[in-house]
Design an enzyme around this catalytic site. Structure first.
Site, short mmCIF file in Angstrom:
data_model
loop_
_atom_site.label_atom_id
_atom_site.label_comp_id
_atom_site.label_asym_id
_atom_site.label_seq_id
_atom_site.Cartn_x
_atom_site.Cartn_y
_atom_site.Cartn_z
N HIS A 1 1.05 -0.98 -0.05
CA HIS A 1 0.00 -0.41 -0.20
C HIS A 1 0.11 1.26 0.09
CE1 HIS A 1 -3.72 1.85 0.54
NE2 HIS A 1 -3.17 3.17 1.24
N ASP B 1 -15.25 2.65 6.90
CA ASP B 1 -14.27 2.93 6.42
C ASP B 1 -14.72 3.90 5.61
OD1 ASP B 1 -11.55 4.82 6.41
OD2 ASP B 1 -11.47 3.52 4.54
N ARG C 1 -14.49 12.94 6.18
CA ARG C 1 -13.01 13.22 6.11
C ARG C 1 -12.91 14.30 5.28
NH1 ARG C 1 -9.34 9.04 6.98
NH2 ARG C 1 -8.46 10.59 7.18
N SER D 1 -7.87 4.10 8.83
CA SER D 1 -8.49 3.73 7.53
C SER D 1 -7.57 2.84 6.41
CB SER D 1 -8.63 5.39 6.92
OG SER D 1 -8.78 5.79 5.73
N LYS E 1 -8.37 -0.85 6.26
CA LYS E 1 -9.32 -1.97 4.87
C LYS E 1 -8.49 -2.93 4.14
CE LYS E 1 -8.81 2.25 2.99
NZ LYS E 1 -8.98 3.54 2.48
N1 URA Z 1 -5.42 6.68 2.62
C1 URA Z 1 -6.98 6.29 3.26
O1 URA Z 1 -7.40 4.97 2.61
N2 URA Z 1 -7.06 6.37 3.79
C2 URA Z 1 -6.41 8.08 4.61
O2 URA Z 1 -6.73 8.37 5.62
C3 URA Z 1 -5.55 9.07 3.38
C4 URA Z 1 -4.88 7.96 2.92
#
Ligand code: URA
Length: 431
Positions: free
Chosen positions: A82, A161, A168, A183, A187
């Protein structure tokens, strides 16, 4: 429990209990806590922070707000990667086929670009026919048969999320270390990851502008991963200037294909080799980084990595002729060169301003659901630390609208800073 009491407790810098956090997350996932209370709570968290324990509880509550994918019947280790997002970051397009060619299967769910930061799905959709909406069954089937998947999040992973992130984004509460950590990690846990290489970007074009904040985020995410039984390696990499030369969807796909052929920009190639080596070690395919790196180099040199990219695109319905002949990608109608109006050493190539310029051309979106123009974007010809002579090309602009091209062209000079003395090149990685 009442949502308002939880908001007040956080406003007064209190530490929320696991039960309070779960109550709040369940409440907003099921629509029982309204958006205005969730927004107020997010702002209280942004201003007053969360302890590592609270952040872990928040992550796990969000991860369990929907389905949890189990890949144990498909792969020996569910590996993920990621990036926290940036400008010109097409690393996944190279790293995935490289590590798969080295015997490490990876099924990855990626996202779309938002704001100045590009998104892997938008890039891959430059290839006509390429599908990013695989079902869970299709995801598992393709991972089993081809060992490589690159798709969007087509089912409800961590729906809490999804809701919180959307709020947000419009309430000025993205830039919170505990909210970002929870967040991303919620995931990843929901997607069944057992091992993750996290590429945290630092600098002018990243969520984390300072190394100190990036370190805090890295430590938090590593700790959460361990508690959730997931091994995490975190790399802190530079995002003061764009990664590679291409910024814009099909331009980035072409750069990724060139890199898979062994010809991409050297810094970008180096970045990909390093991330690949970490994945190969974490995925138990290489005993240590040096071997992992050599395996990755060999996969590129032999053509095996490019062949895996072909397997991926074919499996997901993409038009192979574009992969085999990138000259087929539609060209933007207007091509313009910005040339240096002085000689000197570059001291800044501002990633965020360049990302915003690409969005202004139509390569990205400012609202979820906006269409993107896959052909437009920028090629950045120089890096920080390079000596540039007056009249040399700084940027090539690819536009489909002359008005946008002119506006972007005028603004882009501000992205470049100059020094009359030698200026150190930026590192690819800080740690
Ligand atoms: N990527 C995400 O999935 N969430 C965030 O809060 C920031 C970057």
């Amino acid at each position: 429990m009442r949502a308002v009491d939880i908001i007040i407790k956080k406003r007064e810098k209190g530490e929320l209990t696991r039960e309070e956090i779960k109550f709040f997350v369940d409440g907003f996932t099921h629509g029982e806590i309204p958006d205005y209370q969730v927004s107020a709570w997010a702002m209280a968290v942004l201003l007053n922070g969360m302890s590592p324990r609270e952040t872990t509880d928040l992550t796990l509550a969000m991860a369990h707000s929907g389905e949890i994918l189990d890949l144990s019947d498909v792969v020996d280790i569910a590996m993920d990667k990621h990036s926290s997002g940036g400008v010109g970051d097409k690393t996944t397009l190279v790293v995935l086929p490289v590590v798969v060619a080295c015997g490490l299967p990876v099924g990855k769910m990626s996202g779309r670009g938002l704001g100045f930061s590009g998104g892997t799905l938008d890039k891959m959709e430059s290839i006509p026919g390429y599908r990013v909406n695989l079902s869970t069954d299709e995801f598992k089937k393709q991972l089993r048969s081809d060992g490589i998947v690159l798709t969007g999040q087509s089912f409800d992973l961590a729906p809490a999320d999804g809701k919180l992130y959307a709020l947000r984004d419009v309430t000025g509460t993205v830039q919170s270390i505990p909210l970002i950590a929870s967040s991303i990690m919620s995931k990843k846990i929901a997607a069944g990851a057992q091992a993750i290489v996290l590429d945290i970007k630092v600098g002018l074009g990243a969520f984390m502008e300072t190394l100190d904040d990036a370190r805090k985020l890295a430590n938090l995410m590593t700790g959460i991963g361990r508690l959730a039984g997931c091994e995490v390696v975190t790399l802190l990499s530079d995002m003061n200037q764009p990664l590679g030369e291409a910024v814009g969807n099909s331009l980035e796909v072409i750069e990724a294909i060139n890199t898979l052929h062994g010809h991409g920009p050297s810094g970008f190639r180096e970045h990909c080799l390093h991330v690949s080596a970490h994945m190969l070690v974490l995925g138990h395919r290489a005993p240590e980084l040096e071997t992992g790196r050599r395996m990755a180099e060999a996969a590129i040199a032999s053509g095996a990595a490019f062949e895996k990219y072909r397997v991926l695109v074919r499996a997901q319905g993409g038009d192979m002729s574009f992969v085999d002949d990138p000259g087929k990608f539609p060209k933007a109608k207007f091509v313009d060169l910005i040339k240096a109006d002085r000689s000197g050493t570059l001291s800044r190539v501002h990633a965020r301003l360049i990302g915003e310029a690409a969005v202004a051309l139509g390569a990205g979106r400012t609202r979820i659901g906006d269409p993107v123009d896959h052909a437009v974007g920028l090629i950045i010809h120089h890096k920080v630390g390079e000596q540039v002579e007056r009249g040399e090309s700084l940027v090539t602009i690819y536009a489909n609208d002359p008005e946008k091209q002119r506006a972007v062209g005028e603004g882009l000079r501000a992205a470049f800073g100059w020094s009359d003395k030698p200026f150190a090149a930026l590192p690819l990685f800080y740690k």
